[in-house]
Design a protein around this motif. Structure first.
Motif, PDB file in Angstrom:
ATOM      1  N   ARG A  24       0.845  -1.201   0.000  1.00  0.00           N
ATOM      2  CA  ARG A  24       0.000   0.000   0.000  1.00  0.00           C
ATOM      3  C   ARG A  24       0.874   1.242   0.000  1.00  0.00           C
ATOM      4  N   GLY A  25       1.997   1.199   0.727  1.00  0.00           N
ATOM      5  CA  GLY A  25       2.932   2.319   0.714  1.00  0.00           C
ATOM      6  C   GLY A  25       3.505   2.558  -0.671  1.00  0.00           C
ATOM      7  N   VAL A  26       3.845   1.490  -1.379  1.00  0.00           N
ATOM      8  CA  VAL A  26       4.338   1.613  -2.756  1.00  0.00           C
ATOM      9  C   VAL A  26       3.292   2.302  -3.623  1.00  0.00           C
ATOM     10  N   ALA A  27       2.038   1.879  -3.475  1.00  0.00           N
ATOM     11  CA  ALA A  27       0.958   2.477  -4.268  1.00  0.00           C
ATOM     12  C   ALA A  27       0.834   3.968  -3.992  1.00  0.00           C
ATOM     13  N   MET A  28       0.969   4.376  -2.728  1.00  0.00           N
ATOM     14  CA  MET A  28       0.887   5.794  -2.380  1.00  0.00           C
ATOM     15  C   MET A  28       1.961   6.598  -3.107  1.00  0.00           C
ATOM     16  N   ALA A  65      10.242  10.095  -5.045  1.00  0.00           N
ATOM     17  CA  ALA A  65       9.700   8.767  -5.356  1.00  0.00           C
ATOM     18  C   ALA A  65      10.814   7.731  -5.452  1.00  0.00           C
ATOM     19  N   SER A  66      11.900   8.077  -6.111  1.00  0.00           N
ATOM     20  CA  SER A  66      13.000   7.125  -6.280  1.00  0.00           C
ATOM     21  C   SER A  66      13.578   6.708  -4.934  1.00  0.00           C
ATOM     22  N   THR A  67      13.806   7.685  -4.064  1.00  0.00           N
ATOM     23  CA  THR A  67      14.369   7.386  -2.752  1.00  0.00           C
ATOM     24  C   THR A  67      13.443   6.505  -1.927  1.00  0.00           C
ATOM     25  N   GLU A  68      12.164   6.841  -1.919  1.00  0.00           N
ATOM     26  CA  GLU A  68      11.215   6.098  -1.095  1.00  0.00           C
ATOM     27  C   GLU A  68      10.986   4.692  -1.637  1.00  0.00           C
ATOM     28  N   LEU A  69      10.909   4.553  -2.960  1.00  0.00           N
ATOM     29  CA  LEU A  69      10.690   3.227  -3.539  1.00  0.00           C
ATOM     30  C   LEU A  69      11.883   2.308  -3.304  1.00  0.00           C
ATOM     31  N   ARG A  70      13.089   2.859  -3.352  1.00  0.00           N
ATOM     32  CA  ARG A  70      14.265   2.047  -3.039  1.00  0.00           C
ATOM     33  C   ARG A  70      14.211   1.559  -1.586  1.00  0.00           C
ATOM     34  N   LYS A  71      13.777   2.438  -0.697  1.00  0.00           N
ATOM     35  CA  LYS A  71      13.676   2.055   0.706  1.00  0.00           C
ATOM     36  C   LYS A  71      12.636   0.959   0.903  1.00  0.00           C
ATOM     37  N   LEU A  72      11.485   1.095   0.262  1.00  0.00           N
ATOM     38  CA  LEU A  72      10.440   0.088   0.389  1.00  0.00           C
ATOM     39  C   LEU A  72      10.874  -1.241  -0.229  1.00  0.00           C
ATOM     40  N   THR A 132      11.344  -5.604   1.888  1.00  0.00           N
ATOM     41  CA  THR A 132      10.427  -6.673   1.500  1.00  0.00           C
ATOM     42  C   THR A 132      10.472  -7.864   2.452  1.00  0.00           C
ATOM     43  N   CYS A 133      11.530  -7.970   3.260  1.00  0.00           N
ATOM     44  CA  CYS A 133      11.624  -9.081   4.221  1.00  0.00           C
ATOM     45  C   CYS A 133      11.091  -8.696   5.601  1.00  0.00           C
ATOM     46  N   GLN A 183       4.785   2.324   5.925  1.00  0.00           N
ATOM     47  CA  GLN A 183       3.654   2.923   5.217  1.00  0.00           C
ATOM     48  C   GLN A 183       3.485   4.387   5.607  1.00  0.00           C
ATOM     49  N   GLY A 184       3.725   4.702   6.892  1.00  0.00           N
ATOM     50  CA  GLY A 184       3.607   6.091   7.332  1.00  0.00           C
ATOM     51  C   GLY A 184       4.567   7.008   6.601  1.00  0.00           C
ATOM     52  N   GLU A 185       5.806   6.566   6.412  1.00  0.00           N
ATOM     53  CA  GLU A 185       6.787   7.379   5.696  1.00  0.00           C
ATOM     54  C   GLU A 185       6.438   7.485   4.218  1.00  0.00           C
ATOM     55  N   ALA A 186       5.881   6.422   3.642  1.00  0.00           N
ATOM     56  CA  ALA A 186       5.433   6.487   2.252  1.00  0.00           C
ATOM     57  C   ALA A 186       4.300   7.492   2.092  1.00  0.00           C
ATOM     58  N   SER A 187       3.397   7.512   3.072  1.00  0.00           N
ATOM     59  CA  SER A 187       2.304   8.487   3.069  1.00  0.00           C
ATOM     60  C   SER A 187       2.853   9.908   3.121  1.00  0.00           C
TER      61      SER A 187
END
Length: 418
Positions: A75-79, A150-157, A161-162, A174-178
Motif C-alpha cells: 500500500r505504501g508503494v501504491a501511495m 519517489a526514487s528514494t522512497e521506492l528504493r527504501k520500500l 520486503t523481508c 507505510q507512514g513514511e510512504a504516506s
C-alpha cells in the motif's frame, strides 16, 4: 534533473495503472490474512489444543504477520507511485501551458526547453520570454522533486520486503510512504517568491487539478502569493465562514503529539478535536459544563464543593459520541467520503462485538481530516494515539483486523449557535 523532452513524453497513466496494481495486490494480501484468521488460526486454536496444534497455530500466525506486513508495504508503494503520477501530470500541464504561451507570444521553444524569438527583442517580447522560461523551469522543478522523492522512497520500500513486523510495516514504512506522497504534492506548489509565476502556474491547471491540490495541501495554498484572493477565502471556509478551516489544519499538524492540553485519566482524542475547533474560531456554547446542550471546557468553578459542582468539560467536548451528536444537532451534518475535505471531523462507530469494551453502534473515537490525496485517500490526524496525516485506506484493514468492523462517519461542522 528531469529534462524537457522527458517530461513532455512521460506517461502518467502508466504510473497510475501501476499504483492501482499495487493496491490490488495489497487487497489480495489482506484477504489472505483475513482467511488465515477465519479458516486457520481461529479453528486451530479452538479444536487442536495439543502441542502439535499449538505449533501449527503459531506457524499460521507467522504467515499471517508476513502477509500483513507485505500488504501494508505494498500500500505504501501504491501511495508513492500515485503521488508520482499526480506530480507528473501537474508538471506536464505547466509545461504544456508554457509552450502554448510561447506560441501565443510568437516565441520558439527548442527541444531542450530554451526560449527564443526570431523577431526584434522588444521590452514586451523579453517579458514574455522570461514568463515562458520561468514556467518551464517551474515545471521541470516540480517533476524533478517528485522523481527524487519517489526514487528514494521506492528504493527504501524495496529493501524492506523481508520485514515481518506488522506494526513497523504500518506505522513506519507505510507512514513514511504516506508522508512522501504528501511531500510530492506539496512540492508541486511554487514557493510564492514570484507572484506572476504563481498566477501563470495556477492558470495552467485544470479545475480538477486545482481542487486536488486544495485538498492535499490547503495550508500552503492559503498562504501562497499570486493566487486569486478568493481561492484562499474559500479554503478557509468562504466569506461568511464562522471558523477557519485552514487555521484548524495548521493547529492540528502543529499539535498532534502535544499533550500539554490533555485532561488527566481520559482518552483525549475528542478533547483534542474540540480544542482544534476552538483554536480555529468555533465559539463555545453554554455557560456551564454541566448543561445538557453545551460544548465548552473549563468554565465551571470546579473547586467549589470539593469538585462536586462542575467538571472540566461538557459531555460534548470530551466524548466522541456526544461531540458527533452535538455537532449534527447544531448546524453540522454528515458528508459522504467523496465530499470530505480538510477540517472535517472523523468518527469511528463500532460495527461488531469483537471488542468487549465497545458496544456495536457506539461512536468511540474522533480524528480530524488534514488532507485528501488525488486518488481520494483521506488522511487524518489525531491525538491518543497520536498520528499525523495517516491513510484511511491504508489503515482500514488493520483496524478491522484488530478492532473488528468499523463504520466511519465524517461530519462537517457548521455552528448555528452564533
Amino acid at each position: 534533473m528531469v529534462e524537457f523532452a522527458a517530461l513532455r513524453t512521460a506517461d502518467p497513466g502508466q504510473l497510475r495503472a501501476a499504483a492501482d496494481g499495487w493496491v490490488e495486490l495489497s487487497k489480495e494480501a489482506w484477504q489472505a490474512v483475513h482467511d488465515l484468521h477465519a479458516n486457520g488460526i481461529g479453528p486451530v486454536k479452538e479444536h487442536w489444543q495439543d502441542r502439535v496444534g499449538q505449533a501449527a497455530g503459531k506457524k499460521l500466525d507467522e504467515q499471517a504477520r508476513i502477509l500483513e506486513s507485505g500488504a501494508d508495504i505494498m500500500r505504501g508503494v501504491a501511495m508513492v507511485v500515485d503521488g508520482w503520477a499526480s506530480s507528473t501530470e501537474y508538471a506536464q500541464r505547466a509545461l504544456t501551458h508554457a509552450v502554448e504561451l510561447a506560441g501565443t507570444y510568437e516565441l520558439e521553444v527548442d527541444d531542450n526547453g530554451g526560449v527564443s524569438t526570431t523577431g526584434e527583442v522588444t521590452g514586451d517580447k523579453l517579458t514574455h520570454m522570461n514568463e515562458v522560461a520561468a514556467l518551464i523551469t517551474e515545471a521541470l522543478r516540480e517533476a524533478t522533486q517528485a522523481d527524487a522523492l519517489a526514487s528514494t522512497e521506492l528504493r527504501k520500500l524495496a529493501g524492506a520486503t523481508c520485514e515481518t513486523d506488522p506494526e513497523k510495516a504500518l506505522d513506519q514504512l507505510q507512514g513514511e510512504a504516506s508522508d512522501t506522497q504528501l511531500s510530492m504534492l506539496s512540492g508541486d506548489i511554487p514557493d510564492g517568491k514570484d507572484p506572476a509565476l504563481v498566477a501563470s502556474w495556477w492558470a495552467s491547471l485544470t479545475p480538477e487539478e486545482r481542487r486536488q491540490l486544495e485538498l492535499s495541501d490547503p495550508v500552503k495554498l492559503a498562504h501562497l502569493n499570486g493566487l486569486p484572493p478568493e481561492v484562499a477565502e474559500e479554503l478557509r471556509g468562504g466569506p461568511d465562514r464562522k471558523w477557519d478551516r485552514v487555521k484548524m489544519v495548521e493547529w492540528v499538524l502543529a499539535h498532534w503529539n502535544d499533550d500539554s492540553g490533555d485532561f488527566d485519566d481520559e482518552n483525549n482524542c475528542t478533547n483534542f478535536a474540540s480544542e482544534a475547533l476552538l483554536q480555529s474560531g468555533v465559539r463555545m456554547k453554554g455557560d456551564w459544563t454541566v448543561e445538557d446542550d453545551a460544548w465548552n471546557r473549563g468554565r465551571d468553578p470546579g473547586w467549589i464543593g470539593l469538585g462536586i459542582v462542575g467538571q472540566q468539560h461538557s459531555h460534548a467536548w470530551g466524548g466522541a459520541q456526544n461531540l458527533h451528536d452535538f455537532m449534527v444537532s447544531n448546524g453540522g451534518h454528515e458528508v459522504p467520503p467523496g465530499e470530505v475535505k480538510p477540517g472535517d471531523l472523523v468518527f469511528l462507530e463500532d460495527d461488531n462485538d469483537l471488542n468487549p469494551d465497545l458496544k456495536p453502534g457506539n461512536i468511540h473515537h474522533t480524528a480530524i481530516v488534514t488532507a485528501v490525496t488525488p486518488d481520494g485517500d483521506i488522511r487524518y490526524s489525531q491525538h491518543n494515539d497520536s498520528r499525523k496525516n495517516v491513510s484511511m485506506d491504508g489503515r482500514s484493514d488493520h483496524e478491522a483486523d484488530s478492532e473488528g468492523r468499523q463504520k466511519i462517519k465524517y461530519v462537517r461542522v457548521e455552528p448555528n449557535w452564533y
